[in-house]
Scaffold this motif. Structure first.
Motif: not given
Length: 70
Positions: A32-35, A40-46
């Motif tokens: 499971f990736l926490l993003t 703007a609904r852009q995401s990056r993985g945390v």
């Protein structure tokens, strides 16, 4: 600007800051990736988590901290 108008403007700014960024858990295979998702609904993985419960808890904690900060 009256005190009531000023208070309303501060509250609107606080609400906008809260809505800008949300932490969301996305299933990815067996992990499971926490993003971190912006307005703007852009995401990056945390971070990656093996357990969905742990990922959901981390997202809830980060979202709560963000709201307290605003």
């Amino acid at each position: 600007m009256t005190p009531d108008e000023y208070a309303a403007a501060l509250e609107a700014e606080r609400a906008a800051r809260i809505e800008r960024v949300r932490y969301v858990v996305v299933p990815d295979g067996d992990a499971f990736l926490l993003t971190r998702r912006n307005g703007a609904r852009q995401s990056r993985g945390v971070a990656w988590y093996v357990s969905q419960e742990t990922a959901d808890l981390a997202a809830a904690l980060l979202n709560r901290l963000k709201e307290d900060e605003a």
